[in-house]
Design a protein around this motif. Structure first.
Motif, PDB file in Angstrom:
ATOM      1  N   ALA B 183      97.944  -7.316  81.729  1.00  0.00           N
ATOM      2  CA  ALA B 183      97.506  -5.950  81.990  1.00  0.00           C
ATOM      3  C   ALA B 183      97.453  -5.654  83.479  1.00  0.00           C
ATOM      4  N   TRP B 199      85.366   2.431  81.889  1.00  0.00           N
ATOM      5  CA  TRP B 199      86.719   2.881  82.219  1.00  0.00           C
ATOM      6  C   TRP B 199      86.722   4.222  82.937  1.00  0.00           C
ATOM      7  N   GLU B 200      85.676   5.007  82.732  1.00  0.00           N
ATOM      8  CA  GLU B 200      85.631   6.308  83.397  1.00  0.00           C
ATOM      9  C   GLU B 200      85.595   6.186  84.918  1.00  0.00           C
ATOM     10  N   PRO B 203      89.771   5.969  86.403  1.00  0.00           N
ATOM     11  CA  PRO B 203      90.772   6.704  85.618  1.00  0.00           C
ATOM     12  C   PRO B 203      92.202   6.469  86.111  1.00  0.00           C
ATOM     13  N   GLY B 204      92.336   6.298  87.412  1.00  0.00           N
ATOM     14  CA  GLY B 204      93.687   6.090  87.948  1.00  0.00           C
ATOM     15  C   GLY B 204      94.328   4.831  87.404  1.00  0.00           C
ATOM     16  N   VAL B 206      93.543   3.325  84.653  1.00  0.00           N
ATOM     17  CA  VAL B 206      93.785   3.497  83.222  1.00  0.00           C
ATOM     18  C   VAL B 206      95.070   4.275  83.011  1.00  0.00           C
ATOM     19  N   GLU B 207      95.216   5.319  83.789  1.00  0.00           N
ATOM     20  CA  GLU B 207      96.384   6.163  83.644  1.00  0.00           C
ATOM     21  C   GLU B 207      97.670   5.361  83.837  1.00  0.00           C
ATOM     22  N   ARG B 208      97.642   4.448  84.799  1.00  0.00           N
ATOM     23  CA  ARG B 208      98.857   3.659  85.067  1.00  0.00           C
ATOM     24  C   ARG B 208      98.894   2.376  84.242  1.00  0.00           C
ATOM     25  N   ARG B 209      97.963   2.250  83.347  1.00  0.00           N
ATOM     26  CA  ARG B 209      97.847   1.033  82.537  1.00  0.00           C
ATOM     27  C   ARG B 209      97.811  -0.215  83.404  1.00  0.00           C
ATOM     28  N   GLN B 210      96.975  -0.228  84.403  1.00  0.00           N
ATOM     29  CA  GLN B 210      96.884  -1.383  85.275  1.00  0.00           C
ATOM     30  C   GLN B 210      95.559  -2.111  85.137  1.00  0.00           C
ATOM     31  N   CYS B 211      94.928  -1.908  84.032  1.00  0.00           N
ATOM     32  CA  CYS B 211      93.739  -2.686  83.774  1.00  0.00           C
ATOM     33  C   CYS B 211      93.677  -2.928  82.272  1.00  0.00           C
ATOM     34  N   LEU B 212      92.892  -3.900  81.896  1.00  0.00           N
ATOM     35  CA  LEU B 212      92.758  -4.191  80.482  1.00  0.00           C
ATOM     36  C   LEU B 212      91.573  -3.396  79.938  1.00  0.00           C
ATOM     37  N   LEU B 213      91.743  -2.822  78.773  1.00  0.00           N
ATOM     38  CA  LEU B 213      90.657  -2.047  78.179  1.00  0.00           C
ATOM     39  C   LEU B 213      90.159  -2.722  76.917  1.00  0.00           C
ATOM     40  N   THR B 217      85.496  -0.577  78.079  1.00  0.00           N
ATOM     41  CA  THR B 217      85.250  -1.264  79.341  1.00  0.00           C
ATOM     42  C   THR B 217      86.588  -1.626  79.979  1.00  0.00           C
TER      43      THR B 217
END
Lengths: 492, 514
Positions: B183, B199-200, B203-204, B206-213, B217
Motif C-alpha cells: 500500500a 483516515w480523515e 485525505p490526500g 487516501v485519494e492516491r491510495r498511498q496508505c493502507l486502510l 484507520t
C-alpha cells in the motif's frame, strides 16, 4: 427553521394541466414526476449557495435519473394525443397519489434520515426536492416531522423560500451512484437505458467491490443499496462519520475507489505495482465473474474488430502480431478462447519486449478494465448533490426504487422489481382474496404495503433502519433522553 | 494585543486594567512564554510586553527572511540551493538555535521568532492576497527549519503536536507487513515503520491510495509524517489569518501600531531597505562631480537611465532630478560637488536660470535650506527600490522611477542592450521577471550576471560574509556592492570587513526607520 412560509393555496390552482391534480390532491411527494430528496442543510450561514440546478445535476444528464428524456415523455405526448391514451399508466397523477398515500413507507424513511425516533435537526434541516411533471424541480423543502413531511406532499401547502443561496449543505449521507451507461464500452448485450440480467451482473460485481471496500477499508456499517429504478444502483452510507464528511474527504474517498481506466486507445494511466491491497482484494472478488459473466456471457471480443481492442491492451508487438495471425486463420473464436490464446501464444515464445511478469500484470489490468466498478464519482464528491430517494417511483419505468439486500445480492432481479401499477393492482387483488376470510377489524390492521410485493422490501428497510437507530442511540443516549423528556412534557 | 480568535484567550485575571496608574506599576500577571522547542506552531499569541521598537525591528527582520525566501522561489532555486542560500540569511536575521547548541540566547531567539510571527500575522491579514502569500512563505520557512532541525528534537516537537497518531506496534506490523508494503510502496532501503491515524486526517494519501486502510484507520508510512505536520501548520495558519482579518478592525484605535503594520504590509511589495551611510563610498574615495561619468557603470539601471537622459538632453525633469540628486548624495557626493555636477550637466541653461530654478532644489535635497533648520536634518534620504516601485508611474517626458517597472518589456530590453547587457538568456529571464512584476528580482538578476566573476571569487575565498550577498533592495546598495566588487583588488580585503556592506543592510536599518 429559517424558512419563510407563504402558503398560497390558490396560486397553485393556476398551474398547468399536468399539475392540476396538485390542487386537490395530496399527491406527489418525492420523486417520480414528483421527485426526490436530498442534501441536508444544517445551520445555514448565508454563504456559498447551492448554486444552480444545472451544476448540481450536470452529471445526471446522461443517466436517466432526472433530466433525461424519460420523464418528459409523458409530457410531450400529452401535447398531441389525448391524455389517457398516451400517458403511461404509472405516471398518472392519480396512481402516484395513491402510491404515496398508501404504499410509501414514510415512517422508516423518516427514521432513516432522522437517525432517531424523535424529530431531530438531522431530519428537520434536510432538504427535499420534488420533480414536477414538467421536469421542474421544487427544491429546498424541509419538514419538521414525518407527519408534516407526509402532509406536505400536498403541494397546496408548499413553502416558498426566497433566498435559496442562503443554504449551505453541512451534512449528508455519503452516496454512490453506479450506472450502466458507464459500462457501454464493455457490455455487448444492451446499450443505453436498456438492461438485462446479463449486464446487471456488472452492477452486482460493482456493489460487491464497493461494499467490501466501504466496510473493510473505511469501517462503514450502515450501507443501504438501492435499485435506482432503471439500470443502476445507489448506495447511501448513513454512518455518522460518513455523514459528516466534507467535500474534500468525499472526493478523496471517491477517488480511492475509482480506478483510472484506459481510454479507447488502450493507453492506461498505469496501475501501480505492487497492487494496492484494495485493488488486490477487488481483483480476487472479481476474478470468478470475469470468466463467467464477462468472457462467457458478454463475449466482448467475439468479432474481429472487437478482438482488436484486446490487442491494443497488450503492449507487446511480438505477442499481438502472433495473436493477430492466429486469429486471422481461425475466425469465430470466442472471448474465452481468445483469452486462453494469450497465454498459449506467450508460452510459445512470442513475447518480444514484455517479461512473463509484465504479461501477468497486463492481464490483470485487462481484467480490471472489464470488471472493476465504474462509479459515477461526481455524485459522491459533493455534499449538495441530490440523489433519488429510496421507494420513490422511477418516472421512466414506473418501478419502485427498492433497497437491495446485499446478503443475497445474486438473487436481486431488477426486472422483477414491482412497478407502481402492479403494486396498486396487488392491493386490490389482496382485498378481493380476503374479502370473506377476514373481519373488517383484522383487515384494518393490515396496511396496504403489506398486501403487496413491497412488503419484503419495506421490511428489509425497516430492519436496516432499526439497526441504524440502535447504533445512533448508543452514542447519544443521554441527550436523546433529555430531548424525549422535554418533548413529553409538552405533549398533551 | 496580538490576540485574534473567536474565543476569549485572556483569562479574567489578565483583563485590561483600565486605571492607567494601576496598569503602569502593576506586576505583570503573566509570566514570560516558554519555548521548549525550536519549532513553533504559533498557536498562542504572545502576551508579554515588548517595546514598540522591538515590535517593529523583529518584524522587519522576519520580513527580510521571508522576502529572501520568496526571491529564491522566484529565481527557481532548487530546494537544496534555497537551503544553502537561506542558511546565512537565517543566521543573520533570525537565528534559531537548537536545544543542543550552547547558544546563550535560545529563549531570546525563540521569543523574537514568536513575536515577529504574530506581528506579521497582523500586518498581512488585511487582504486575501497578502494572507495567501504570507501563509505560503511562512509554511516554507517552517519547512526549511523543520528540515534543518535536529532529528531527535524534531521528533520531540512532533510528539507535542495535537495530532492523534500512534506508531504501529511490532505485532501489528508483522500481521500486515505485506499489505503495508504494497500500500505504501516502501522501497527496499526505506525503514519499515508506520503509524496510524484516522483516515480523515490524510485525505490526500487516501485519494492516491498511498496508505493502507483498515476500518477507517489509515496506516501511513513515516516518510509522510513531515508532510502532514507541514499541512497542518499551513492549515492552522490559514484559518488563523482569516480570524485575524476579522479582528483587525478592532485594532484601529491604537494609533501606535497601525502605522507600523501598514508600513510592514507595504514592504511586502518590495521589501523596504533603508539607506545607510555606509552605502556611500566616502570612506574609500571622495567622489567628485567629474568622477560621476566613470562611476556610472556601477549604477543600477534606474540611475544609469537618468544619467543617460541627462547626458543626452542636458536636462532632467523635477522628479528625475530629485531621485538622482538623492542617489548621488547617497554615494557620498557632497553638496558643492553635486551643485557643480548639475551646473555642468545643464550646459544649455544660463547661470541665472540655473540659480533661480534649480539650485534651491538641490540644496533642499541636501537639507541645506528649507523649513526649520533644526528639523530638516540632512534632507531627504535616498529612495529605496520600494519607494521607486510604489510611487506613481512617471508620465510622458519624465524618466524617474524604476525602468523595470515603467518601461514596456521591449523598450526595457533595448535599454538594457544599450547599457551593455546583451546576454540572451539573461534578457529572457528579465522579461519573465518583469512579466510577473518581480521588478527587483530582474534588477538583481542583471547585477548578478554583471558581477558573475567577482561574486564567485568572493564566495570561494570567503571574503564577504554570506549575508552581504543578499537581494539588493536599494539603488545605493547596488552601487556600493558593484563598486566594491569591481575594485576587489584595489581595496584591501581588511577594509571591507569594517566598512563594507557588512553593517549596511542590517545594523543601520533601524536608524532609518525613524
Amino acid at each position: 427553521m429559517p424558512h419563510a412560509t407563504s402558503p398560497s393555496p390558490e396560486a397553485e390552482a393556476t398551474m398547468n394541466v399536468e399539475d392540476s391534480h396538485m390542487t386537490d390532491a395530496p399527491a406527489l411527494p418525492l420523486e417520480a414526476e414528483p421527485s426526490s430528496d436530498l442534501a441536508e442543510s444544517q445551520e445555514l450561514p448565508a454563504n456559498g449557495g447551492t448554486a444552480n440546478l444545472d451544476s448540481i445535476f450536470d452529471d445526471d444528464d446522461d443517466d436517466d435519473e432526472y433530466s433525461s428524456s424519460a420523464p418528459r415523455k409523458p409530457e410531450d405526448s400529452l401535447q398531441d394525443i389525448p391524455q389517457q391514451v398516451s400517458k403511461p399508466k404509472y405516471s398518472s397523477p392519480d396512481i402516484l397519489r395513491q402510491f404515496y398515500q398508501r404504499l410509501f413507507p414514510f415512517r422508516p424513511l423518516f427514521q432513516w434520515l432522522n437517525h432517531s425516533p424523535t424529530p431531530q435537526p438531522d431530519f428537520q434541516n434536510r432538504e427535499f426536492a420534488f420533480v414536477l411533471p414538467g421536469g421542474a424541480y421544487i427544491r429546498y423543502q424541509s419538514f419538521a416531522s414525518a407527519d408534516l413531511f407526509r402532509k406536505h406532499v400536498n403541494p397546496r401547502d408548499r413553502k416558498q423560500l426566497r433566498k435559496a443561496s442562503a443554504f449551505r449543505p453541512v451534512m449528508k449521507e455519503l452516496v454512490f451512484d453506479i450506472d450502466m451507461t458507464d459500462y457501454d464500452p464493455i457490455r455487448t448485450c444492451c446499450s443505453g437505458a436498456a438492461i438485462c440480467n446479463k449486464c446487471w451482473q456488472f452492477i452486482t460485481m460493482a456493489v460487491k467491490v464497493v461494499d467490501t471496500a466501504l466496510r473493510e477499508d473505511f469501517g462503514f456499517q450502515h450501507i443501504l443499496w438501492v435499485y435506482s429504478g432503471r439500470r443502476g444502483a445507489h448506495a447511501w452510507i448513513s454512518d455518522k462519520r460518513a455523514r459528516e464528511m466534507d467535500d474534500t474527504k468525499r472526493r478523496s474517498l471517491a477517488n480511492y475507489l475509482v480506478l483510472a481506466m484506459g481510454n479507447e486507445q488502450g493507453k492506461r494511466g498505469g496501475i501501480r505495482r505492487p497492487l494496492h491491497p484494495h485493488i488486490d482484494r477487488s481483483l480476487k472478488i472479481l476474478n470468478p465473474y470475469f470468466q463467467t459473466d464477462v468472457l462467457a456471457d458478454q463475449d466482448p471480443w467475439a468479432s474481429t474488430e472487437q478482438a482488436d481492442k484486446i490487442l491494443q491492451l497488450l503492449p507487446d508487438k511480438g505477442l499481438t502480431t502472433a495473436l493477430q495471425k492466429k486469429w486471422d486463420s481461425m475466425p469465430g473464436r470466442t472471448s474465452n478462447q481468445r483469452w486462453a490464446d494469450i497465454d498459449a501464444v506467450a508460452e510459445a515464445g512470442h513475447l518480444s519486449t514484455m517479461t512473463a511478469k509484465q504479461l501477468v500484470e497486463a492481464k490483470q489490468d485487462i481484467r480490471l478494465e472489464y470488471t472493476y466498478p465504474r462509479l459515477d464519482a461526481e455524485v459522491s464528491k459533493k455534499l449538495n448533490h441530490l440523489l433519488k430517494s429510496p421507494f420513490v417511483v422511477h418516472p421512466g419505468t414506473g418501478r419502485v426504487c427498492v433497497p437491495i439486500d446485499t446478503r443475497d445480492l445474486e438473487a436481486f432481479d431488477p426486472l422483477s422489481v414491482p412497478t407502481v401499477t402492479e403494486l396498486l393492482r396487488e392491493i386490490d387483488e389482496w382485498d378481493n382474496e380476503h374479502k370473506d376470510s377476514m373481519s373488517a377489524d383484522e383487515k384494518a390492521k393490515v396496511q396496504d404495503w403489506q398486501k403487496t410485493r413491497l412488503k419484503g422490501y419495506v421490511e428489509f428497510f425497516r430492519g436496516y433502519v432499526a439497526g441504524l437507530l440502535k447504533e445512533e442511540n448508543k452514542g447519544k443516549r443521554g441527550r436523546e433522553e433529555d430531548v424525549a423528556a422535554g418533548a413529553d412534557s409538552m405533549e398533551f | 494585543m496580538l490576540a485574534a480568535t473567536s474565543a476569549p484567550r485572556i483569562a479574567p485575571n489578565k483583563r485590561t486594567v483600565l486605571d492607567a496608574r494601576k496598569r503602569q506599576f502593576a506586576k505583570s500577571t503573566h509570566g514570560p512564554e516558554e519555548y521548549p522547542h525550536r519549532l513553533n506552531f504559533y498557536v498562542v499569541p504572545p502576551s508579554g510586553d515588548i517595546a514598540l521598537e522591538q515590535f517593529e525591528e523583529w518584524a522587519i527582520a522576519r520580513l527580510k527572511v521571508l522576502a529572501e525566501l520568496e526571491s529564491c522561489q522566484f529565481r527557481n532555486r532548487t530546494p537544496a540551493e534555497t537551503e544553502e542560500y537561506m542558511k546565512p540569511v537565517l543566521d543573520k536575521y533570525m537565528r534559531l538555535s537548537s536545544n543542543a547548541s550552547r547558544s546563550s540566547d535560545i529563549e531570546g531567539e525563540r521569543k523574537r521568532d514568536h513575536y515577529s510571527h504574530w506581528t506579521l500575522r497582523l500586518a498581512f491579514s488585511s487582504t486575501a492576497d497578502l494572507r495567501q502569500r504570507f501563509a505560503r512563505l511562512e509554511a516554507q520557512l517552517f519547512k526549511l527549519r523543520m528540515q534543518s532541525d535536529d532529528t531527535r528534537e524534531r521528533q520531540e516537537f512532533i510528539k507535542t503536536l495535537p495530532m492523534s497518531w500512534e506508531t504501529l506496534s511490532e505485532e501489528e506490523k508483522a500481521t500486515w507487513l505485506d499489505q503495508l508494503k504494497a500500500a505504501t510502496n516502501v522501497k527496499r532501503d526505506e525503514e519499515e515503520s508506520w503509524f496510524k491515524v484516522d483516515w480523515e486526517k490524510v485525505p490526500g494519501l487516501v485519494e492516491r491510495r498511498q496508505c493502507l486502510l483498515k476500518k477507517g484507520t489509515a496506516y501511513v508510512h513515516v516518510r509522510e509524517q513531515q508532510t502532514m505536520v507541514l499541512n497542518e501548520f499551513a492549515r492552522q495558519l490559514e484559518t488563523g489569518l482569516e480570524l485575524s482579518a476579522r479582528f483587525l478592525p478592532r485594532m484601529d484605535e491604537d494609533n501606535r501600531l497601525s502605522p507600523i503594520l501598514h508600513h510592514l504590509s507595504q514592504s511586502f511589495v518590495a521589501p523596504d531597505a533603508g539607506y545607510t551611510e555606509s552605502s556611500s563610498i566616502g570612506d574609500i574615495t571622495i567622489p567628485t562631480a567629474a568622477a560621476i561619468d566613470g562611476l556610472a557603470q556601477h549604477f543600477p539601471l534606474c540611475m544609469q537611465n537618468l544619467h543617460r537622459e541627462l547626458r543626452n538632453n542636458s536636462h532632467l525633469k523635477h522628479f528625475g532630478r530629485l531621485q538622482y540628486t538623492l542617489f548621488l548624495k547617497g554615494i557620498g557626493l557632497n553638496l558643492q560637488e553635486c551643485i557643480l555636477f548639475w551646473r555642468k550637466s545643464f550646459k544649455l541653461i544660463a547661470d541665472d536660470k540655473f540659480k533661480s530654478d534649480y539650485l534651491y532644489n538641490i540644496r533642499h535635497a541636501y537639507g541645506d535650506v528649507g523649513g526649520d533648520s533644526n528639523r530638516r536634518g540632512k534632507g531627504y534620504t535616498p529612495y529605496s527600490c520600494q519607494k521607486l516601485l510604489t510611487e506613481p508611474a512617471p508620465s510622458a517626458g519624465q524618466t524617474h522611477g524604476c525602468p523595470y517597472r515603467t518601461y514596456s518589456p521591449d523598450n526595457l530590453l533595448t535599454l538594457l542592450q544599450a547599457v551593455g547587457v546583451t546576454d540572451r538568456a539573461l534578457l529572457q529571464g528579465v522579461r519573465e521577471d518583469v512579466g510577473k512584476q518581480r521588478f527587483h528580482i530582474a534588477c538583481n538578476r542583471v547585477f548578478e550576471h554583471g558581477h558573475k566573476g567577482q561574486l564567485r571569487k568572493v564566495k570561494e575565498e570567503g571574503l564577504w560574509a554570506a549575508g552581504d550577498l543578499d537581494t539588493i533592495l536599494h539603488p545605493n546598495t547596488y552601487f556600493k556592492r558593484s563598486f566594491l566588487l569591481k575594485n576587489l583588488g584595489k581595496i584591501k580585503a581588511g577594509d571591507l570587513g569594517v566598512d563594507g556592506p557588512e553593517s549596511s543592510s542590517g545594523g543601520g536599518r533601524e536608524k532609518m526607520e525613524e
